[in-house]
Design an enzyme around this catalytic site. Sequence first.
Site, PDB file in Angstrom:
ATOM      1  N   VAL A 176       4.983  16.989   8.533  1.00  0.00           N
ATOM      2  CA  VAL A 176       5.152  17.629   9.743  1.00  0.00           C
ATOM      3  C   VAL A 176       4.355  16.738  10.996  1.00  0.00           C
ATOM      4  O   VAL A 176       3.296  16.502  10.961  1.00  0.00           O
ATOM      5  CB  VAL A 176       4.244  18.991   9.684  1.00  0.00           C
ATOM      6  CG1 VAL A 176       4.289  19.941  11.052  1.00  0.00           C
ATOM      7  CG2 VAL A 176       4.751  19.898   8.592  1.00  0.00           C
ATOM      8  N   HIS A 177       4.831  16.564  12.023  1.00  0.00           N
ATOM      9  CA  HIS A 177       4.321  15.850  13.152  1.00  0.00           C
ATOM     10  C   HIS A 177       4.916  16.131  14.329  1.00  0.00           C
ATOM     11  O   HIS A 177       4.340  15.558  15.405  1.00  0.00           O
ATOM     12  CB  HIS A 177       4.291  14.503  12.920  1.00  0.00           C
ATOM     13  CG  HIS A 177       5.471  13.640  13.066  1.00  0.00           C
ATOM     14  ND1 HIS A 177       6.509  13.603  12.263  1.00  0.00           N
ATOM     15  CD2 HIS A 177       6.175  13.006  14.151  1.00  0.00           C
ATOM     16  CE1 HIS A 177       7.661  12.955  12.885  1.00  0.00           C
ATOM     17  NE2 HIS A 177       7.773  12.615  13.785  1.00  0.00           N
ATOM     18  N   ARG A 178       5.988  16.820  14.517  1.00  0.00           N
ATOM     19  CA  ARG A 178       6.778  16.802  15.809  1.00  0.00           C
ATOM     20  C   ARG A 178       5.900  17.853  16.759  1.00  0.00           C
ATOM     21  O   ARG A 178       5.327  18.818  16.427  1.00  0.00           O
ATOM     22  CB  ARG A 178       8.103  17.624  15.593  1.00  0.00           C
ATOM     23  CG  ARG A 178       9.172  17.015  15.012  1.00  0.00           C
ATOM     24  CD  ARG A 178      10.010  16.233  15.908  1.00  0.00           C
ATOM     25  NE  ARG A 178      10.570  15.311  15.254  1.00  0.00           N
ATOM     26  CZ  ARG A 178      10.788  14.033  15.666  1.00  0.00           C
ATOM     27  NH1 ARG A 178      10.673  13.754  16.732  1.00  0.00           N
ATOM     28  NH2 ARG A 178      11.512  13.181  14.659  1.00  0.00           N
ATOM     29  N   ASP A 218      10.040  17.734   9.224  1.00  0.00           N
ATOM     30  CA  ASP A 218      10.309  17.775  10.823  1.00  0.00           C
ATOM     31  C   ASP A 218      10.731  16.475  11.248  1.00  0.00           C
ATOM     32  O   ASP A 218      11.083  16.078  12.403  1.00  0.00           O
ATOM     33  CB  ASP A 218       9.543  18.535  11.860  1.00  0.00           C
ATOM     34  CG  ASP A 218       8.067  17.937  11.651  1.00  0.00           C
ATOM     35  OD1 ASP A 218       8.072  17.071  11.598  1.00  0.00           O
ATOM     36  OD2 ASP A 218       7.331  18.563  12.565  1.00  0.00           O
TER      37      ASP A 218
END
Length: 350
Positions: free
Chosen positions: A202-204, A275
Amino acid sequence: MKFLTVIGARPQFIKAAPLSTALRRRFTEVLVHTGQHYDHEMSDVFFEQLGIPAPDHHLHVGSGPHGAQTGAMLTQLETVMQDERPDVVLVYGDTNSTLAGALAAAKLQIPVAHVEAGLRSFNRAMPEEINRVVTDHLSTWLFAPAAHAERQLAVEGIGRGVHVVGDIMLDAVLQHAERARTLSRYPEAANVCPGAFYLCTVHRAENTDQPERLAGILAGLARLDRPVVLPLHPRTAKRLKEFGLTPAATVRVIEPVGYFDMLQLERSAAAVLTDSGGVQKEAYYLDVPCVTLRNETEWVETVEVGWNILAGTDPDAIVAALDQHGRGRPSHPPLYGNGDAAEAIVQVFR
Ligand code: UD1
Ligand code: UDP
């Protein structure tokens, strides 16, 4: 012919590796690292593992708000490009480094080549969407991964210079998958057995910067029937701390891993939840079902064939998506070429 390649963020190192090798067989390449990513495990590890030549110019711009970060890149890139006088500036994907490279070159009237052209989420709240739209409209050569991207460019009035070459990330996967198998200690190093865990990234910004979305993802992960390995992007680590959110005990949080470890984790996971654009595609190439923690994706073909399910960040939707994957595996046709994108791109310049 002299190429000046601008890279700066994790996925760009992986994309540049195969093309840099192919380009240097016939042309001159000057490599510029903007310094957008700078931690060892976000940058140097990829140069070491993938044998990417050391950058000729390192701009060390570091982190910052979009305008400041992109502006710092622009100022320095202009000087470097004026000194180096390349024939082509090559940029990858959709990060602020991509935008700065394309804009600096276009203002100096140096033609731009964009690898991963024509992708759209149609969500202008994403910084990446702005970066890719502007970059495409400034580019002379547009290397699209599939026909869908080519059609989108046509809709926007861009027809000349478009080449469907497949996905450069497939080149990288095919070149390194076997070495990864030998060199990586994962998934065992995360205390999980092959096939008995889920991998999540997850990094968006849309997920990390909204506490309710980040909390939704964590709640979804907590309800899964297997442990989850979560190599944590520094942006996400920062936000978890800020929002006081803690992943469940079944979630094994680890530092970001190098490319070999990542390939090994992906291929041995029961499914991938992510993501990330790159990770969605790698899951497809490595035959692992994918749940995308977003409401839309640029990689629509993976969704159309059923290998990738868009779940957003609602915990029920995340659990339901994995249940759906459990009910059977759809067909798995090649969607983004055969792993020879680098050679196809080089051929265009011969
Ligand atoms: C950037 C790209 C995104 C891409 C992602 C790949 C933009 C707008 N976003 O997002 O499209 O998918 O890279 O990973 O270009 N940080 C560190 N160490 C680092 C790098 C970052 O601690 O080496 C932290 C900093 O707190 C920084 C934050 O992560 O503020 C975000 O970094 P940034 O490069 O701005 O955006 P990403 O979220 O990494
Ligand atoms: N990746 C990696 N280690 C990690 C997470 C990702 O090597 O801990 C690799 C992944 O295999 C893929 C690329 O980084 O090749 C994807 O980059 P990221 O998810 O940061 O960005 P995106 O593709 O979403 O732009």
